[in-house]
Design a protein around this motif. Structure first.
Motif, short mmCIF file in Angstrom:
data_model
loop_
_atom_site.label_atom_id
_atom_site.label_comp_id
_atom_site.label_asym_id
_atom_site.label_seq_id
_atom_site.Cartn_x
_atom_site.Cartn_y
_atom_site.Cartn_z
N LYS A 1 0.87 -1.18 0.00
CA LYS A 1 0.00 0.00 0.00
C LYS A 1 0.90 1.23 0.00
O LYS A 1 1.94 1.24 0.67
CB LYS A 1 -0.87 -0.01 1.26
N VAL B 1 0.84 5.42 0.57
CA VAL B 1 0.02 6.51 1.13
C VAL B 1 0.81 7.81 1.05
O VAL B 1 2.01 7.84 1.34
CB VAL B 1 -0.33 6.22 2.61
N ASP C 1 -3.31 5.55 12.01
CA ASP C 1 -4.45 5.46 11.09
C ASP C 1 -4.12 4.62 9.86
O ASP C 1 -4.92 3.77 9.45
CB ASP C 1 -4.90 6.86 10.63
N ILE C 2 -2.93 4.85 9.26
CA ILE C 2 -2.61 4.11 8.02
C ILE C 2 -2.33 2.63 8.31
O ILE C 2 -2.66 1.76 7.51
CB ILE C 2 -1.47 4.76 7.20
N LEU D 1 -3.72 0.94 10.83
CA LEU D 1 -5.04 0.38 11.11
C LEU D 1 -5.79 0.08 9.82
O LEU D 1 -6.38 -1.00 9.65
CB LEU D 1 -5.84 1.37 11.97
N SER D 2 -5.73 1.01 8.89
CA SER D 2 -6.39 0.84 7.59
C SER D 2 -5.79 -0.35 6.84
O SER D 2 -6.51 -1.14 6.22
CB SER D 2 -6.23 2.14 6.79
N GLU E 1 -6.96 -3.67 8.23
CA GLU E 1 -8.31 -4.03 7.77
C GLU E 1 -8.29 -4.71 6.40
O GLU E 1 -9.14 -5.51 6.07
CB GLU E 1 -9.20 -2.77 7.73
N GLU E 2 -7.24 -4.37 5.61
CA GLU E 2 -7.11 -4.97 4.28
C GLU E 2 -6.48 -6.36 4.34
O GLU E 2 -6.51 -7.10 3.36
CB GLU E 2 -6.26 -4.07 3.38
#
Length: 408
Positions: A110, A112, A131-132, A134-135, A138-139
């Protein structure tokens, strides 16, 4: 058994476990008896620990060996997909995240964009990181239960033991407790390291440095950092400053650096230097593809565009790369004369300019190094390419699992 003896016994078990794991990792496929020979551990010790590792799903058995008659020996291999690591490479403009297995194969990635640097504070930066990650978690829902750690590579000076970003000049941040905050938030072991040092570790384990015990790895991007491998180990110096080659001075009257000094190596040989040279040259009267392809927009003049114009025969673009390569060569020459490594690995975005950049580097070293052997120092490009630092970030965690020096 006294508590002190129990502690030592537990430590020995842990050291031996890492020693056996790493022996299996390095050899690819190996029998129990070969492990005993290589590690000098007794066969019963090897058998007991291997049984533990098989039970933990870290090691697999297969009858793929050859024998001198009779049954084929059982060979052991690392079960590379039994555990996962998240690597985070915090750059100046973007952050790379990757999920890897125990072999540092990237299974998910990923990219960002970094928040605006001007408004960045310690709190907003740490919140952004949480935040990144955690995101990303989720993936990778299916991998969450098998995560063994999180590695973070960051630009600037990093206290690798405390896991603190001591000085990140481009982000204008000081003493950021990255490890503590992320460990508290995600309940996972976290390792933090300077990005160039992480890249060097990644190259040592999985890239161009696998067969070399002493090399310097340069990360040439917007700035220039380096990681030093000495006797197969990452060298930090007395307070984590080792490898800050980008801030060695090349020209006392040179351009001002973010560190406050003038004429730093990275101001003359980095991606930033490349762009500044191009911006100056497009103001001249000479014909160049750089003007046409950038639409006279100075912001469009990046390393990729300069390289493409040079490849298409543009003399101005080729000159810019050559000049940058000469300065890079001077920096490498200083490394050769000071540290005398067996090899120098060049990674980061600028290294993609290939022979336009590397030919002048080789020329400087061939004509100016002190001895014949120094003139023949191997200069190679990174094998891990642009994902080197994020693979290095994962290797920070892997090295603790596999290296008995760090275990216990």
């Amino acid at each position: 058994m006294s508590s002190r003896m129990t502690g030592s016994f537990q430590l020995m078990k842990s050291l031996n476990r890492s020693l056996i794991l790493n022996t299996i990792r390095v050899n690819g496929a190996i029998s129990r008896s070969e492990i005993a020979k290589k590690t000098k551990l007794t066969p019963p010790t090897v058998t007991n620990i291997v049984n533990e590792l098989i039970k933990a799903d870290l090691v697999l058995e297969s009858r793929a060996g050859t024998s001198n008659g009779g049954r084929k020996p059982i060979l052991l291999t690392i079960n590379s997909n039994s555990r996962y690591i998240i690597g985070v490479d915090v750059g100046v403009k973007k952050v790379r995240l990757a999920l890897t297995n125990l072999n540092a194969d990237i299974l998910k990635r990923k990219l960002v964009k970094m928040p605006d640097r001007e408004s960045l504070t310690e709190e907003s930066f740490l919140q952004f990181l949480q935040d990144i990650i955690l995101s990303f978690l989720e993936e990778i829902e299916e991998a969450k239960d098998k995560l063994i750690g999180l590695g973070v590579a960051m630009h600037g000076i990093v206290d690798h033991e405390a896991g603190t970003a001591v000085h990140a000049p481009t982000l204008k941040l000081e003493n950021v407790p990255v490890k503590q905050v992320l460990e508290d938030h995600f309940n996972l072991p976290v390792r933090v390291e300077n990005d160039a040092k992480a890249l060097a570790l990644g190259e040592k384990w999985f890239g161009a440095g696998k067969e070399t015990d002493h090399f310097v790895c340069l990360n040439v991007g917007e700035g220039i950092g380096s990681g030093i491998i000495l006797h197969d180990e990452l060298f930090h110096g007395s307070d984590d400053l080792a490898g800050e080659i980008g801030h060695t001075l090349i020209d006392l009257n040179g351009p001002l650096c973010s560190c406050g000094n003038k004429g730093c190596f990275q101001m003359l040989a980095s991606g930033h230097a490349l762009k500044e040279r191009a911006r100056e040259r497009v103001k001249d009267d000479r014909e160049t593809l750089l003007k046409e392809r950038s639409g006279n927009d100075l912001e469009e003049l990046d390393g990729q565009l300069i390289y493409e114009c040079a490849k298409d025969g543009d003399a101005v673009a080729a000159e810019i790369l050559e000049e940058t390569g000469e300065y890079l060569g001077i920096g490498l020459l200083n490394i050769i004369h000071f540290l005398n490594p067996r090899m120098i690995i060049v990674g980061g975005g600028v290294s993609k300019a290939g022979s336009f950049l590397m030919d002048p580097v080789h020329k400087v070293i061939k004509t100016r190094a002190l001895s014949k052997r120094a003139r023949n120092t191997r200069i190679v490009l990174s094998e891990l390419d642009e994902e080197g630092s994020v693979i290095g970030a994962c290797t920070l965690v892997l090295s603790e699992l596999f290296s008995h020096e760090h275990s216990g």
